[in-house]
Design an enzyme around this catalytic site. Sequence first.
Site, PDB file in Angstrom:
ATOM      1  N   GLU A 180       0.607  -1.202  -0.368  1.00  0.00           N
ATOM      2  CA  GLU A 180      -0.296   0.025   0.084  1.00  0.00           C
ATOM      3  C   GLU A 180       0.850   1.046  -0.124  1.00  0.00           C
ATOM      4  OE1 GLU A 180      -3.957   0.508   0.726  1.00  0.00           O
ATOM      5  OE2 GLU A 180      -3.307   2.545   0.375  1.00  0.00           O
ATOM      6  N   ASP A 181       1.930   0.863   0.813  1.00  0.00           N
ATOM      7  CA  ASP A 181       2.169   2.231   1.035  1.00  0.00           C
ATOM      8  C   ASP A 181       3.621   2.227   0.536  1.00  0.00           C
ATOM      9  OD1 ASP A 181       0.546   2.926   2.813  1.00  0.00           O
ATOM     10  OD2 ASP A 181       1.058   2.080   4.361  1.00  0.00           O
TER      11      ASP A 181
END
Length: 751
Positions: A91-92
């Site tokens: 995700e990051d």
Amino acid sequence: MKYTPEDEILIEEKWQELQDECRKAKVCKREDDWLFVKRAFLLAKEAHKGVRRRSGEPYIIHPIEVAIIAVREIGLGKKSVVAALLHDVVEDTEYTVEDISRIFTPKIASMVDGLTKMAGVYKNDTTEQAEYFRKVLLTLSDDVRVIIIKIADRLHNMRTLGAMPRNKQIKITSETIYLFVPLAYRLGLHAIKTELEDLCMKYRFPEEYEEIRRKIDATKTEREEYIARFIAPIREVLDRNKFQYEISARVKSIYSIWNKMRRKEIPFEEVYDLFAIRIVFKALPFPSEKTQCWQIYSCVTDIYTPKPDRLRDWISIPKSNGYEALHSTVMGPEGTWVEVQVRTERMNDIAERGFAAHWKYKHASITQEEDGLDRWLKRVRDALNSPAENALEFLDNFKLSLYKSDIVVFTPKGEPQSLPYGASVLDFAYEIHTKIGDHAIGAKINHRIMPVTTLLNSGDQVEVITAENAHPKAEWLDAVITSKARQAIQDHLKREREDNINYGMELLRTRLEEHNVLLSGRVLRKLMPAYECRNKDELYSKIGAGIISLDNLDKLLKENSSRKILKFWKLLIPGMEGEAQSDDVDDIDFEDDSATLDDTLPDVSRSDAPEFVMAECCEPIPGDNVVGYRDPKSGVIVVHKSTCDTLIRLAAQSGENIVKEEIKWSQQKAVSYLATVELSGVDRPGVLLDLTRLITTDFSINMRAMNIHSHDGIFEGTISLYVQDIVSLNALLDNIRHIKGVDRVKRLLNT
Ligand code: MN
């Protein structure tokens, strides 16, 4: 921001803590397993390098904490620890699911994929958040562990919520109440469910939370002394009978105390079952666990008298989330009720750690029968696989299923079929086959013929009766609760409706042409009110279905339209119809129309301030703890009570519309708000007169409506009033309470 040496020490300590937990839980059996976990830690640390959370901590602390929760509090294994460590990496950071698959295994990669939040920014679209939930839930069908790690992730975010701004807190706590708490309950994660509820309350109602916490602390010594006295004779008799056991005392959670205070409208001091004691014992191989639990129950009730209606046997029939225990409430010294819970060590493990423990014991046992949790998961999978077009509706249905338990009914051949509690013949019919559901006309329940809408009870034997020419009806939607049945009926109705719309439009066009009139917007505006339809699709489909016959079309087209418009409006505002009054003598109902419009309008202190309206669902009045929600369509800010179910649902589904600023009630303006009061008492001549005099004369409060019924010497009913704030309302309620004959009076809370 580079990490400081202190940061590095903090990270190293957390990593040590995780390793200790893994060692304690024997998560890593071989040296390879350790390398696997360590590789995940190093990759996550590298990927989140230099990044900090809002609280200022290095980011990597968060995935480590989530992994610790997964091992220590839920009892998950190695793969879950690795997935928890990596859960925010895709995700990051730059890493992709393919990278994870290459470096670890495809299984780990698919778990991380499931854990990856929906990418992209939120638009002003309510279904988007619901789609996100749907995605979260879809992981249930691949691997339940993913959703459990998601719950662990949520728990850590809730524990660190203090660093977030208020609107984020409302959004996150709403999601938690709406979905994660019921999920944790359903998966048997009792301790986590309780902690999540307490944390939600702490951020939404900080004052109430603190007050209850203070009161629990203040009574601590007193309570401990009492418990010691209560337990002593139990220990004696259990020792004598050679049980190996531990007794612990537990105080109810802050949230559940608050909930009880609100529900029963009682002060803290009157919550009688403030604490419970729990006896956890080592079961011997013989006799059965169940027998041993009842033996202990018998020992306890030899000493203290049990309350007959408070015995809960979740051993013979475990809860549908797998929970097993024996609960009873007994009369302790000094007239205090104490709840006593009896569990074996195995049952306790399941109760504390839920799903993971449940599976561990289940696979160890010989029986491979489906239990409640299996059946629920199967139903969730079915629901997720069915093409629900409306994510919001799906979500609401799904949420309802979270708290429901099961019933078991039998086919004519005696095969058991489990259904959620509250299921009807139709649910059963659709469960067996869509065709059977679609053509059902009735059923033989225990050999008696009953309608398809009949609710089923556990143990019923059901034979569905079908007819080839029977079809689903719209009313059926009210009689089903399984998503399978609902979906099938909706599909059918939709097809039918589309057919009807097309057919109805053609029919109308042809009939109009006979009168040399073209089907136009102007004609439709004339016909819709005449046929009491709100839109043209409704008109077409009713014509198509033969509900509206066009026999009087000729007359309608010629007639002046003004009368029909009046009729239309009458339909929409039922109050104008002048319905027949009920024959109750004491029933009075009046409206003060001058007050309805202006006085309920919003509290606006500046002319350029945004427009506020009070939510109709919960009718907040000044002094209530409130939250603003910006209606995405109109831009108007709707003010809800913080406790309002509708608000929680809206905030969970589209939290970006929560107003950032805290809404303050302005003091200067004397604006009135609608509040509804419920009251009852012993009837006597003049009691209503006293009541109206007090309200209108003494308090000068406008009433909007009053609805009081009297029967058998008792009166009860509601009064709607325009009040300025909660202080004046409470003052009024106090005075009403003192009117002779009035027994109960309270503000009706719609949530
Ligand atoms: Mn996370």
